[in-house]
Design an enzyme around this catalytic site. Structure first.
Site, PDB file in Angstrom:
ATOM      1  N   SER A  44       0.808  -1.221   0.000  1.00 47.74           N
ATOM      2  CA  SER A  44       0.000   0.000   0.000  1.00 47.74           C
ATOM      3  C   SER A  44       0.841   1.271   0.000  1.00 47.74           C
ATOM      4  O   SER A  44       0.348   2.338  -0.347  1.00 47.74           O
ATOM      5  CB  SER A  44      -0.951   0.010   1.195  1.00 47.74           C
ATOM      6  OG  SER A  44      -0.236   0.127   2.413  1.00 47.74           O
ATOM      7  N   LYS A  85       1.078   4.698   6.756  1.00 47.57           N
ATOM      8  CA  LYS A  85       0.419   5.519   5.733  1.00 47.57           C
ATOM      9  C   LYS A  85       1.049   6.917   5.752  1.00 47.57           C
ATOM     10  O   LYS A  85       1.815   7.257   6.647  1.00 47.57           O
ATOM     11  CB  LYS A  85      -1.091   5.651   5.985  1.00 47.57           C
ATOM     12  CG  LYS A  85      -1.846   4.328   6.061  1.00 47.57           C
ATOM     13  CD  LYS A  85      -1.937   3.617   4.737  1.00 47.57           C
ATOM     14  CE  LYS A  85      -2.736   2.328   4.867  1.00 47.57           C
ATOM     15  NZ  LYS A  85      -2.680   1.518   3.616  1.00 47.57           N
TER      16      LYS A  85
END
Length: 244
Positions: A44, A85
């Site tokens: 991701s 993230k």
């Protein structure tokens, strides 16, 4: 004279090994004190962080984080494990997708993010989903650099605009340490610097500490090798002198 030369060479070798060990051990100790390792199992955050990478992150408070920082966090609404993230919006921001060039906007201003993975051929691109989210105070809006596959704030928009509380932030990612073939520092981004408000924060001494460890190890090896080579050359010289 030979004895004096031997003593000087021995002292220099000892100094080199001692300094090298101090750098090697001291660097490791400081790395252990200031950084924590986290394993990243998914893609991701590719290409910034590849699946299987172990990152080094500096513990910080969520209130110290700015737009563009890559963070480690844990939120029970997102899952049970720590995740990595990038911060796109902070309290008070409006994050939206997208402008005519496909760029994410923050408070109406498009952000050019050079680190975003644009090579995906996925049929369903999460990065192309139209959305607009107002970030509540004390919370953060997060996205992965691999926008087409990352399950991030865009996947949780129905719960507090997809944001996480600042209190869930564990650390700021500053580099990768494993595998060794891809070990490197992750630079602070300037993508959000034109926006008023909290920018990506200055990184700690990770790069300097890594060079200290590498340099210390190299100095120990070179000093030890130099002593061995000098000793061998001296023995060969003595043997030739006796044979003549």
């Amino acid at each position: 004279m030979a004895v004096r030369r031997l003593r000087v060479e021995g002292v220099l070798q000892g100094i080199g090994i001692t300094v090298g060990l101090l750098g090697l051990i001291g660097g490791f100790v400081l790395l252990a004190v200031q950084y924590r390792p986290y394993s990243v199992p998914t893609d991701s955050m590719a290409p910034t962080v590849q699946p299987g990478d172990t990152v080094l992150a500096h513990p910080v408070k969520g209130s110290q984080i700015g737009r563009g920082d890559v963070i480690v966090f844990s939120d029970p609404l997102w899952g049970t494990s720590a995740m990595v993230k990038r911060v796109i919006g902070v309290g008070g921001d409006t994050v939206a997708c997208c402008d005519s060039a496909g760029r994410t906007t923050v408070n109406g201003q498009p952000v050019s993010e050079s680190y975003v993975n644009t090579s995906s051929t996925s049929a369903v691109l999460l990065g192309d989903k139209v959305f607009s989210a107002k970030v509540p105070a004390g919370r953060l809006f997060l996205m992965g650099d691999n926008r087409s596959v990352s399950l991030d704030s865009r996947s949780h928009l129905e719960i507090t605009e997809g944001t996480i509380p600042e209190s869930e932030v564990k650390a700021r990612v500053e580099g990768t340490v494993w595998p060794l073939s891809t070990a490197r520092s992750i630079s602070r981004t300037t993508a959000f610097d034109a926006l008023p408000g909290p920018r990506a924060t200055a990184h700690g001494p990770l790069a300097a500490l890594e060079w200290t460890v590498v340099g210390g190890a190299a100095l120990v090896l070179l000093s030890a090798a130099a002593g061995t080579v000098v000793g061998q050359l001296r023995r060969r010289s003595s043997q030739r002198a006796r044979s003549s």
